[in-house]
Design an enzyme around this catalytic site. Structure first.
Site, PDB file in Angstrom:
ATOM      1  N   LYS A 179       0.862  -1.180   0.000  1.00 56.66           N
ATOM      2  CA  LYS A 179       0.000   0.000   0.000  1.00 56.66           C
ATOM      3  C   LYS A 179       0.901   1.233   0.000  1.00 56.66           C
ATOM      4  O   LYS A 179       1.506   1.563   1.018  1.00 56.66           O
ATOM      5  CB  LYS A 179      -0.906   0.046   1.232  1.00 56.66           C
ATOM      6  CG  LYS A 179      -1.951   1.165   1.092  1.00 56.66           C
ATOM      7  CD  LYS A 179      -2.525   1.619   2.406  1.00 56.66           C
ATOM      8  CE  LYS A 179      -1.735   2.692   3.086  1.00 56.66           C
ATOM      9  NZ  LYS A 179      -1.599   3.969   2.328  1.00 56.66           N
ATOM     10  N   GLU A 254      10.821   0.855   9.496  1.00 58.97           N
ATOM     11  CA  GLU A 254      11.766   1.939   9.203  1.00 58.97           C
ATOM     12  C   GLU A 254      11.028   3.234   9.509  1.00 58.97           C
ATOM     13  O   GLU A 254      10.131   3.626   8.757  1.00 58.97           O
ATOM     14  CB  GLU A 254      12.174   1.921   7.725  1.00 58.97           C
ATOM     15  CG  GLU A 254      12.851   0.658   7.251  1.00 58.97           C
ATOM     16  CD  GLU A 254      14.252   0.503   7.790  1.00 58.97           C
ATOM     17  OE1 GLU A 254      14.750   1.422   8.467  1.00 58.97           O
ATOM     18  OE2 GLU A 254      14.845  -0.549   7.539  1.00 58.97           O
ATOM     19  N   CYS A 288      14.228  10.925   5.976  1.00 60.41           N
ATOM     20  CA  CYS A 288      14.321  10.428   7.359  1.00 60.41           C
ATOM     21  C   CYS A 288      15.741  10.518   7.898  1.00 60.41           C
ATOM     22  O   CYS A 288      15.937  10.535   9.110  1.00 60.41           O
ATOM     23  CB  CYS A 288      13.813   9.000   7.413  1.00 60.41           C
ATOM     24  SG  CYS A 288      14.540   7.969   6.145  1.00 60.41           S
ATOM     25  N   GLU A 385      10.550  15.435  14.917  1.00 63.41           N
ATOM     26  CA  GLU A 385      10.829  15.431  13.483  1.00 63.41           C
ATOM     27  C   GLU A 385      10.050  16.570  12.817  1.00 63.41           C
ATOM     28  O   GLU A 385       8.836  16.648  12.953  1.00 63.41           O
ATOM     29  CB  GLU A 385      10.391  14.079  12.907  1.00 63.41           C
ATOM     30  CG  GLU A 385      11.082  13.732  11.629  1.00 63.41           C
ATOM     31  CD  GLU A 385      10.669  12.363  11.087  1.00 63.41           C
ATOM     32  OE1 GLU A 385       9.542  11.910  11.335  1.00 63.41           O
ATOM     33  OE2 GLU A 385      11.498  11.768  10.384  1.00 63.41           O
TER      34      GLU A 385
HETATM   35  P1  NAD Z   1       3.013   8.106   7.780  1.00 61.24           P
HETATM   36  O1  NAD Z   1       3.426   7.265   8.936  1.00 61.24           O
HETATM   37  O2  NAD Z   1       1.980   9.147   8.010  1.00 61.24           O
HETATM   38  O3  NAD Z   1       2.422   7.170   6.625  1.00 61.24           O
HETATM   39  C1  NAD Z   1       3.164   6.108   6.092  1.00 61.24           C
HETATM   40  C2  NAD Z   1       2.224   5.111   5.461  1.00 61.24           C
HETATM   41  O4  NAD Z   1       1.396   4.545   6.475  1.00 61.24           O
HETATM   42  C3  NAD Z   1       1.275   5.707   4.422  1.00 61.24           C
HETATM   43  O5  NAD Z   1       1.104   4.789   3.371  1.00 61.24           O
HETATM   44  C4  NAD Z   1      -0.022   5.863   5.210  1.00 61.24           C
HETATM   45  O6  NAD Z   1      -1.185   5.853   4.401  1.00 61.24           O
HETATM   46  C5  NAD Z   1       0.036   4.624   6.086  1.00 61.24           C
HETATM   47  N1  NAD Z   1      -0.792   4.660   7.295  1.00 61.24           N
HETATM   48  C6  NAD Z   1      -1.221   5.756   7.981  1.00 61.24           C
HETATM   49  N2  NAD Z   1      -1.947   5.348   9.065  1.00 61.24           N
HETATM   50  C7  NAD Z   1      -1.952   4.004   9.055  1.00 61.24           C
HETATM   51  C8  NAD Z   1      -2.516   3.003   9.920  1.00 61.24           C
HETATM   52  N3  NAD Z   1      -3.210   3.332  11.010  1.00 61.24           N
HETATM   53  N4  NAD Z   1      -2.309   1.697   9.627  1.00 61.24           N
HETATM   54  C9  NAD Z   1      -1.583   1.350   8.537  1.00 61.24           C
HETATM   55  N5  NAD Z   1      -1.038   2.240   7.673  1.00 61.24           N
HETATM   56  C10 NAD Z   1      -1.223   3.553   7.937  1.00 61.24           C
HETATM   57  O7  NAD Z   1       4.347   8.693   7.157  1.00 61.24           O
HETATM   58  P2  NAD Z   1       4.495   9.711   5.957  1.00 61.24           P
HETATM   59  O8  NAD Z   1       4.022  11.034   6.440  1.00 61.24           O
HETATM   60  O9  NAD Z   1       3.908   9.123   4.716  1.00 61.24           O
HETATM   61  O10 NAD Z   1       6.097   9.708   5.748  1.00 61.24           O
HETATM   62  C11 NAD Z   1       6.939  10.466   6.513  1.00 61.24           C
HETATM   63  C12 NAD Z   1       7.534   9.636   7.642  1.00 61.24           C
HETATM   64  O11 NAD Z   1       8.205   8.501   7.113  1.00 61.24           O
HETATM   65  C13 NAD Z   1       8.589  10.387   8.430  1.00 61.24           C
HETATM   66  O12 NAD Z   1       8.406  10.129   9.803  1.00 61.24           O
HETATM   67  C14 NAD Z   1       9.897   9.778   7.935  1.00 61.24           C
HETATM   68  O13 NAD Z   1      10.969   9.886   8.833  1.00 61.24           O
HETATM   69  C15 NAD Z   1       9.497   8.372   7.703  1.00 61.24           C
HETATM   70  N6  NAD Z   1      10.423   7.705   6.788  1.00 61.24           N
HETATM   71  C16 NAD Z   1      11.318   6.802   7.302  1.00 61.24           C
HETATM   72  C17 NAD Z   1      12.225   6.171   6.469  1.00 61.24           C
HETATM   73  C18 NAD Z   1      13.223   5.182   7.006  1.00 61.24           C
HETATM   74  O14 NAD Z   1      13.854   4.509   6.219  1.00 61.24           O
HETATM   75  N7  NAD Z   1      13.383   5.062   8.309  1.00 61.24           N
HETATM   76  C19 NAD Z   1      12.230   6.455   5.101  1.00 61.24           C
HETATM   77  C20 NAD Z   1      11.300   7.365   4.607  1.00 61.24           C
HETATM   78  C21 NAD Z   1      10.398   7.975   5.459  1.00 61.24           C
END
Ligand code: NAD
Length: 497
Positions: A179, A254, A288, A385
Site C-alpha cells: 500500500k 523503518e 528520514c 521530526e
Molecule cells: P506516515 O506514517 O503518516 O504514513 C506512512 C504510510 O502509512 C502511508 O502509506 C499511510 O497511508 C500509512 N498509514 C497511515 N496510518 C496508518 C494506519 N493506522 N495503519 C496502517 N497504515 C497507515 O508517514 P508519511 O508522512 O507518509 O512519511 C513520513 C515519515 O516517514 C517520516 O516520519 C519519515 O521519517 C518516515 N520515513 C522513514 C524512512 C526510514 O527509512 N526510516 C524512510 C522514509 C520515510
C-alpha cells in the site's frame, strides 16, 4: 522534459492486472501548483482481501522457482525501468514536487540499481554448509521465503521506498501486497506493471491504493499475511506493529529520524557547511536521514551558522521541472502548515531564526530554507521530526558533550561526524546510537549496504543482503546417518524393547 502526467489511472494492481477498485474517488495533486495529476479510485478492505488471496495463491510457485528464474525476471525489470526512466521521473516529480534533477539523478537510478542488486543477490541466497554436529546426524540449514509480505510505504521517496521493501521480498521468493501513500501511488503502480511485463507471475506483486485508516489498517492487521514491513512515521509504525501483533506476525519498521550532524573543532569548516546544507535540504528536508540537528564546536559556531545561512540563501526555490531548481515544495499544504507552525513556535522556546522561517510568495506548498540557531535542548524543533528544509544548530563544549547531545534523542536512524582526527572519528562511529554513521559526509546510500535504525527509528534493514533476513525463515533439517532402528539416544527413554 515536462513532468505533467494528468491521467485517469486504475488505483490498484491485483493478480497481474490494473484494477479499478471500489473505494472513494481520489485525486493525486502536484504540490508545486495544486494541479490534478491523476484521478483514481481507492481500494477498500475487501480489495485488500482479494489482493492478499492473489498473493497467497501465487507464492508457492514463485518461492520454488530456481534462483536463476527469479533473478532473470528481476534483471528484466531493471532493464524495463531503465527504458521507462523518463516516465518514472515524470510521475515522481509530478506527485511529490521534488526537483526533476533529484528524481533523475537519485530516486530513479538509485531504484534501478537496487532492483539490479537484488536480481544478482537472488542467486546468492544460501543456507549454511552441512555438518555432523551430533555425530549421528547431518544438519543443514534451509533459508525459505517467509510467504506473503504486506508492506506500507510513505510519500517522500515513493519509488525508492517501494523498491527497498518489495525487491528483497521478491528475490527471496515471497509475494507482496503493497500500500503506497495515497498522495503518491503512481510510481508504485508503474513498478508493478513493469514487473508483470518483465515476466513476474500474476499475483506475486500486488498494489492497493488507499488511506492509512482503512486500507492500511486492513493490510497491517490481515490474518493471512506472514510479515508486515513498514516505512513511515514512528506513531503510525507502532500502530502497524500492534495490528500485526494481534496475529503474532513479524514486523520490520523503518521510522522517523532526527539525525545529529556533529562538527568537531578540527573539521574542514567549508566541507561541513556544504554538507549541512545538502544534508538538510535534500528532498526539501523530507528525508528520514536528513541532517536536522547540527551540533557544533564552540570555536566554529558563529562561522558555521553564518556559513550555512549564506549557502542556503543562494538555494534556488522554484518550479521542479526547471533544471536550475534546487528546492521543490513540501508534499502538501497541510504538511507546510505543520512545518511552519513548528518554526514559528521556535523563538518562543529560545531559538533564533537566522534565515528563512516563512513561505515564499508563490503558489504551491513551498517553504524557504531555514536555519534556527541557539535552540534549547528541550525545544520542539530540536526534539521532534520537522520533515522540512530546516536545520537547527547548537554548540558543544567538549567531545563528551558533543556525543551526549548527539545521543540525546529517542531516534537513532543516521548521524554524521565531521573531523580530521581519526581517533575522534572512530570514537564517534562507536558511540553514536544510529543505524548509520557517516564520517565527513551525510546522506549517501548504496545498494550493497544496509539502511535501518534503532530506538524510535525502528528495527530491521532495507537494502543489502541484510534485508533478506526480514523475508526468510531459517529451517534446521537434521537427518539420521546411522540407519539403525535402536538409536543410541533411545537409552534415555526406555531400556528394553
Ligand atoms: P506516515 O506514517 O503518516 O504514513 C506512512 C504510510 O502509512 C502511508 O502509506 C499511510 O497511508 C500509512 N498509514 C497511515 N496510518 C496508518 C494506519 N493506522 N495503519 C496502517 N497504515 C497507515 O508517514 P508519511 O508522512 O507518509 O512519511 C513520513 C515519515 O516517514 C517520516 O516520519 C519519515 O521519517 C518516515 N520515513 C522513514 C524512512 C526510514 O527509512 N526510516 C524512510 C522514509 C520515510
Amino acid at each position: 522534459m515536462t513532468s505533467t502526467v494528468s491521467a485517469s489511472v486504475a488505483g490498484s494492481w491485483i493478480n497481474g492486472a490494473a484494477v479499478t477498485t471500489g473505494g472513494a474517488a481520489h485525486q493525486v495533486i502536484n504540490p508545486a501548483d495544486g494541479s490534478v495529476v491523476a484521478e483514481l479510485k481507492l481500494a477498500t478492505p475487501a480489495d485488500v482481501d482479494t489482493a492478499v488471496a492473489a498473493a497467497r495463491a501465487a507464492q508457492p510457485d514463485w518461492g520454488r522457482a530456481a534462483p536463476v528464474e527469479r533473478s532473470t525476471v528481476l534483471a528484466k525489470l531493471a532493464a524495463l525501468m531503465n527504458e521507462h526512466a523518463d516516465e518514472l521521473v515524470a510521475e515522481e516529480v509530478s506527485q511529490t514536487g521534488k526537483p526533476a534533477r533529484l528524481a533523475r539523478e537519485f530516486d530513479v537510478p538509485g531504484s534501478i540499481d537496487n532492483v539490479d542488486f537484488f536480481a544478482g543477490a537472488a542467486r546468492h541466497l544460501e543456507g549454511k554448509a552441512t555438518a555432523e554436529y551430533s555425530g549421528d546426524h547431518t544438519s543443514s540449514i534451509r533459508r525459505e521465503p517467509v510467504g506473503v509480505v504486506a508492506t506500507i510505504t510513505p510519500w517522500n521517496y515513493p519509488l525508492q521506498m517501494a523498491v527497498w521493501k518489495v525487491l528483497p521480498a521478491l528475490a527471496a521468493g515471497c509475494s507482496v501486497v503493497i500500500k503506497p501513500a495515497e498522495l503518491t501511488p503512481l510510481t508504485t503502480l508503474t513498478l508493478a506493471r513493469l514487473a508483470t511485463e518483465a515476466g513476474l507471475p500474476d499475483g506475486v506483486f500486488n498494489v492497493v491504493t488507499g488511506a492509512g485508516g482503512d486500507v492500511g489498517t486492513a493490510l497491517a492487521g490481515h490474518p493471512d499475511v506472514d510479515v508486515v514491513t513498514f516505512t513511515g512515521s514512528t506513531p503510525v509504525g507502532r500502530k502497524v506493529m500492534a495490528a500485526a501483533a494481534a496475529h503474532g506476525h513479524r514486523t520490520q519498521l523503518e521510522l522517523g529520524g532526527k539525525a545529529p550532524f556533529v562538527v568537531f573543532d578540527d573539521a574542514d569548516l567549508d566541507a561541513a557547511i556544504q554538507g549541512a546544507v545538502a544534508g538538510a535540504l535534500i528532498n526539501t528536508g523530507q528525508d528520514c536521514t536528513a541532517a536536522t540537528r547540527a551540533i557544533v564546536a564552540r570555536d566554529l559556531y558563529d562561522d558555521f551558522v553564518s556559513g550555512v545561512a549564506e549557502v542556503m540563501s543562494k538555494v534556488v526555490v522554484g518550479d521542479p521541472d526547471d533544471e536550475d531548481t534546487d528546492l521543490g515544495p513540501l508534499i502538501s499544504m497541510a504538511h507546510r502548515a505543520k512545518v511552519s507552525g513548528m518554526v514559528e513556535r521556535a523563538p518562543g522556546q529560545g531559538g533564533r531564526i537566522v534565515t528563512g522561517g516563512s513561505a515564499p510568495d508563490r503558489p504551491g506548498s513551498f517553504y524557504l530554507p531555514t536555519v534556527i540557531a541557539d535552540v534549547a535542548e528541550d525545544s520542539e524543533v530540536y526534539r521532534d521530526e520537522i520533515f522540512g528544509p530546516v536545520l537547527t544548530v547548537r554548540s558543544f563544549t567538549d567531545d563528551d558533550d558533543a556525543l551526549r547531545q548527539a545521543n540525546d534523542t529517542a531516534y537513532g536512524l543516521a548521524a554524521s561526524a565531521w573531523t580530521r582526527d581519526v581517533y575522534r572519528a572512530q570514537r564517534a562511529s562507536r558511540e553514536i546510537n544510529a543505524g548509520c554513521v557517516w564520517i565527513n559526509d551525510h546522506i549517501p546510500i548504496i545498494s550493497e549496504m544496509p539502511h535501518g535504525g534503532v530506538g524510535a527509528s525502528g528495527f530491521g534493514k532495507d537494502m543489502s543482503d541484510y534485508s533478506f533476513e526480514e523475508y526468510l525463515t531459517i529451517k534446521h533439517v537434521m537427518s539420521d546417518i546411522t540407519g539403525v532402528a535402536e538409536k543410541d539416544w533411545h537409552r534415555i527413554i526406555f531400556t528394553k524393547r
